[in-house]
Design a protein around this motif. Structure first.
Motif, PDB file in Angstrom:
ATOM      1  N   TYR A 185       0.837  -1.209   0.000  1.00 31.22           N
ATOM      2  CA  TYR A 185       0.000   0.000   0.000  1.00 31.22           C
ATOM      3  C   TYR A 185       0.869   1.255   0.000  1.00 31.22           C
ATOM      4  CZ  TYR A 185      -2.414   3.905   2.185  1.00 31.22           C
ATOM      5  OH  TYR A 185      -2.876   5.162   2.480  1.00 31.22           O
ATOM      6  N   TRP A 186       1.882   1.270   0.862  1.00 33.48           N
ATOM      7  CA  TRP A 186       2.765   2.446   0.958  1.00 33.48           C
ATOM      8  C   TRP A 186       3.479   2.685  -0.369  1.00 33.48           C
ATOM      9  CZ3 TRP A 186       8.167   2.933   0.656  1.00 33.48           C
ATOM     10  CH2 TRP A 186       8.667   4.181   1.043  1.00 33.48           C
ATOM     11  N   TRP A 187       3.911   1.621  -1.011  1.00 36.31           N
ATOM     12  CA  TRP A 187       4.651   1.735  -2.269  1.00 36.31           C
ATOM     13  C   TRP A 187       3.789   2.326  -3.383  1.00 36.31           C
ATOM     14  CZ3 TRP A 187       9.641   1.136  -3.830  1.00 36.31           C
ATOM     15  CH2 TRP A 187       9.887   1.023  -5.199  1.00 36.31           C
ATOM     16  N   PHE A 188       2.562   1.871  -3.496  1.00 35.44           N
ATOM     17  CA  PHE A 188       1.712   2.258  -4.622  1.00 35.44           C
ATOM     18  C   PHE A 188       0.783   3.437  -4.345  1.00 35.44           C
ATOM     19  CE2 PHE A 188       2.653  -2.184  -5.831  1.00 35.44           C
ATOM     20  CZ  PHE A 188       3.091  -1.968  -7.135  1.00 35.44           C
ATOM     21  N   CYS A 189       0.376   3.629  -3.112  1.00 34.10           N
ATOM     22  CA  CYS A 189      -0.701   4.579  -2.827  1.00 34.10           C
ATOM     23  C   CYS A 189      -0.290   5.858  -2.105  1.00 34.10           C
ATOM     24  CB  CYS A 189      -1.802   3.888  -2.016  1.00 34.10           C
ATOM     25  SG  CYS A 189      -2.521   2.438  -2.818  1.00 34.10           S
ATOM     26  N   VAL A 190       0.856   5.855  -1.453  1.00 37.80           N
ATOM     27  CA  VAL A 190       1.270   7.040  -0.684  1.00 37.80           C
ATOM     28  C   VAL A 190       2.157   7.919  -1.561  1.00 37.80           C
ATOM     29  CG1 VAL A 190       2.480   7.864   1.377  1.00 37.80           C
ATOM     30  CG2 VAL A 190       1.145   5.726   1.463  1.00 37.80           C
TER      31      VAL A 190
END
Length: 217
Positions: free
Chosen positions: A135-140
């Motif tokens: 999630y952190w890699w793609f969405c933040v």
């Protein structure tokens, strides 16, 4: 906006919602297992709640679930804005990576959970850390973190360590074997805590470096 982009965003939104639900399910399952064990042993359920909140794993997974819930929902509130800040999400990412690494490197061989406890363990220590990093890699949003962000991030594990020692002093029980003062003594416990803190610093610096690199590409 193309149909392909809309589909990708829609799929991503569904994935974040599923991850958030999975995070809350894992926490609810772990709480149920602790309370059920206390009930069967005719022990205080309130004591079970205290045990539940004594684990760094549980507290960090709560933060993960809160961040994912904020990302999966809409609306505007001070709480949602706070948890969706890249600096806050980066700190949570560092903490949940520490959870996964510490468990698999230090704690996995100290016990052998079975059945539903195994399910809860895998979700909290393996599945949720991986999902949150994805999630952190793609969405933040990337490129906003600074090296100095490490310092406020450190407050969380430091505060937890103090809390765990104070709680352990009064109740005579510690959540993790490497901070069991009654068995190891304070000098060894402080050394162990320092090693974990160094690991957290390294993880944090790697995440910040990755964020800054991705922000330039």
């Amino acid at each position: 906006m193309s149909n392909e982009m809309v589909l990708t965003q829609s799929t991503g939104g569904i994935a974040v919602k599923i991850a958030a639900l999975l995070g809350w399910f894992a926490l609810a399952l772990q709480l149920y297992l602790i309370l059920a064990s206390r009930w069967q042993g005719d022990k205080s359920l309130l004591g079970g709640v205290d045990i539940f909140f004594s684990y760094f794993t549980v507290l960090t997974n709560i933060l993960v679930a809160v961040v994912l819930t904020c990302a999966a929902t809409s609306g505007d509130s001070a709480v949602r804005r706070f948890f969706l800040k890249p600096t806050v999400q980066g700190g949570v990412a560092a903490a949940i990576v520490l959870v996964g690494l510490a468990y698999n490197l230090l704690l996995r061989n100290t016990w052998n959970p079975q059945g539903l406890q195994w399910v809860a363990d895998e979700l909290l220590h393996d599945v949720m850390p991986v999902l949150f990093v994805i999630y952190w890699w793609f969405c933040v949003p990337k490129g906003t973190l600074q090296w100095r962000d490490l310092w406020p991030w450190l407050l969380y594990p430091l505060a937890y360590f103090i809390y765990a020692l104070v709680r352990g002093y009064f109740v005579g029980s510690y959540p993790y074997p490497f901070i069991e003062v009654d068995k190891l003594g304070y000098p060894q416990v402080f050394i162990n805590a320092l090693m974990v803190l160094v690991a957290f610093v390294v993880i944090s610096l790697v995440l910040i470096a990755v964020d800054r690199w991705r922000g330039q590409h």
